[in-house]
Design a protein around this motif. Sequence first.
Motif: not given
Length: 292
Positions: A114-130
Amino acid sequence: MQGKIMKGIAGFYYVDTVESGIYECKAKGIFRKEKKKPLVGDNVEIVVTHEGDREGNIISILPRENEMVRPAAANVDQALVLFALKSPDPNLLLLDRFLLSMEKRGISAAILFNKADLVDGPEREKHRKIYSGSGYKVFFSSLKAGVGLAEIREYLEGKTTLLAGPSGAGKSTLTNACQDNVRMEVGEISAKLMRGKNTTRHTQLIPCGGRTYLMDTPGFTSFDIEDIEKEELRFYYNEFAPFEGKCRFDGCVHVHEPDCAVKAALDEGRINSDRYKNYCEIYEALKGKQRY
């Protein structure tokens, strides 16, 4: 009449019959003789003793698909583990402990950041890949803005879903967004349940229409994994599975042994280093507890 136990307080069980609403029920004495206690999530048969007061008796507990001790609950279809990507920052070690607890109990889990709007795209992608690389379905949302809700509701549809995660992740926001009858700030299921004053101490199911339920466990922010043996821990990390049996030593736990296929895959970037680091930390913690 059949229904599902939504909540239990002081010997009273609140059973949702879907078509006819919630009844306050007592359990027949035969359950005590059989040493079988009704649990939140149980599918039960009831007889109505007073329709006007919405009261009845539980006369049988239908066969359980599964059963959990902490929290005490039955028939959980899946889990949704919520963590914020910011404010607070996600504790991935705690996230892995949640996932391990579900793996141990054979309950499939998905992750909602949640609160994905508070981080940038690369940060979201990092967690998705993990975590998608570990075999988990991963959702991203900004629940307060309603972003990502449609996909999450589709995942929840027709299931009993255990919500888990630390304070501030968005569990209450998600619950309020999925139905209109229960506002989590007062912890109500219906007016019939107002007698349960101490709502923070009871696991409860919250109906979201039809056969869709959310299981709320207030104050339950960390799952106990002490029932996992250190030697079996590796089997609950899905990304290790392709390499099992390929190590030099039988029973390799992928920590200190030489010629380990999992550590080779780690060096090759085929296993995420954050997940592996958490694995080693949890392994050593279990090893220390079992020593004493």
